[in-house]
Motif scaffolding. Sequence first.
Motif, PDB file in Angstrom:
ATOM      1  N   CYS A 267     -38.506  36.922 -26.403  1.00 53.42           N
ATOM      2  CA  CYS A 267     -37.847  36.706 -25.175  1.00 53.42           C
ATOM      3  C   CYS A 267     -37.044  37.811 -24.711  1.00 53.42           C
ATOM      4  O   CYS A 267     -36.627  38.085 -23.691  1.00 53.42           O
ATOM      5  CB  CYS A 267     -36.784  35.634 -25.376  1.00 53.42           C
ATOM      6  SG  CYS A 267     -37.714  33.937 -25.261  1.00 53.42           S
ATOM      7  N   ALA A 277     -35.966  29.918 -20.842  1.00 50.84           N
ATOM      8  CA  ALA A 277     -35.247  30.613 -21.881  1.00 50.84           C
ATOM      9  C   ALA A 277     -35.092  29.532 -23.061  1.00 50.84           C
ATOM     10  O   ALA A 277     -34.971  29.721 -24.240  1.00 50.84           O
ATOM     11  CB  ALA A 277     -34.211  31.316 -21.682  1.00 50.84           C
ATOM     12  N   CYS A 280     -37.230  29.610 -26.063  1.00 47.79           N
ATOM     13  CA  CYS A 280     -37.302  30.657 -27.070  1.00 47.79           C
ATOM     14  C   CYS A 280     -36.759  30.268 -28.360  1.00 47.79           C
ATOM     15  O   CYS A 280     -36.067  29.558 -28.774  1.00 47.79           O
ATOM     16  CB  CYS A 280     -36.237  31.751 -26.576  1.00 47.79           C
ATOM     17  SG  CYS A 280     -36.815  32.320 -24.858  1.00 47.79           S
TER      18      CYS A 280
END
Length: 516
Positions: A267, A277, A280
């Motif tokens: 990431c 995100a 991640c």
Amino acid sequence: MGGRERRWRVRERRWFPAMPGRERRWFPAMPGREHRWFLAVLGVGAFLRLVAMLGYRPAIWFPDSYTYVVTALKPRPDLVRPAGYSMLLRLLEPLHSFAAVALVQHLLGLLAGVLVYLTARRLGAPGWAATAAPVPVLLDAYQIQLEHLLVSDVLFTALVLGAVCLAVSPRLEGRSRAAVAAAAGIGLLLAAATLTRTVGLPLIVLFAVWLLYRARGRVLAAGVMLAAAMLPVLGYGAWFYATYERTGIVGANGVFLYSKTMTFADCAVMNPPADVAVLCDPRPPEQRPPAQEYIWSADSPLVKLPGITFTEESDTLAGRFASLAIWSQPLDYAGSVLSELARTFRWDRPVYPDAEIYGYYRFPAQPPPPPGRYPATVGAEFAHRYEQGPIATVIVEPYAGLLRIYQDMIRLPGTVLLVILMAPPVLAGVRRWGGRRARRERRAGEGVRRWRAGGDGAEGTAGPAAWVMPWATAVALLVMPPAVAQFDYRYVLPAVPVACLALALAIRRASFKNIP
């Protein structure tokens, strides 16, 4: 000896043309004499499958098996897998026997061996090569064990192999009704394969290109094949949309691709937006679990999201993450695919992705435990309804023990599969290099005329590049799982019969006489 007896014996003999360099000779007409070695191999394969039926009753369960049974008894598109295999189970449901399902799968395995042999012989392969080609599918212990598992791979293998055998058939030449019917048959087989395992969908494009090549620009055969393939797939897609209001035939493509990219995704390199995100994993790739854990494990960032894993929102989000990872790290993605693909060609067979899944691909010494996850426990209830009796695997000795010993000794090593895949293009290169006469014919245009006439001038051939279609199919079947999900041992087996067929057809066309 009387005259009547002599005349009878003469009538019982047949004239067989002499092989090059040999004198003609008389052979007594004995049924099956020409195919006796293949029939012996087929008989051994049938015996091994009988031992499996006796040793593991009624069949061996896999975690996916229970989902297939639920879909069979309650027809509805599944979010993870298409319903083709479930429809086979539903077709056999009046028998109320999973042993009958296992028997049908074993018969499909034997049929695969027969198709490889007959296609190779029909297209002019030497008898020894045609006999050797189906040996892995008939005698490999892991193939036999896969046939005894209640999973979709054996049905998928038979459907793809049937399409390949039709695709190299001489009846596809020209614009006759037989050619149109063969093209339609290919399309229907590929549609059934796609609705059994989604990895069959890219094969439709591959076969269309092959048919255009064989027809030298004529689009009739390819068009018929595409129509026959896509209409059932689109029909299933309409059923899927009516059920979930989502486009596609499954609802898990993004999720599986996300699990694939988690083997390398960084990431810090990707710099994903805030909503993406959340998927991640801060751990470095070498410390992460196998890809499948990002789909099923409770610790997966995707599984922790609200709702079930395969909602449209979750699948879309996972797909966005996967696309960003691939575009941001294309070399890492390619390296991940190649490293997973390399597992296919190892000589040994190490435990992967974990001991639990690896154990399902071996004949067990103890019955598999009952399902523990909620969807599987529901599937077990449906399985009892299907069987109308107990469904637990009963291990019967000494048959089961014999199979375990056999599995420890007889299998196709991955390195041998690599040699089988490498040999056809090498033989084709040798032929092109050494075949001076063939080059002269191509320059004169005779090679093209022979192709359109039905091959290389010999009856029952399908052109000098007939090996290309099964070879390309085998490569595609091996590459696609590591490219979109992960390597799995059972995903390798469907590629084996078409790879062996490709080698037999390449041997048919190999020429070593003119090599300097």
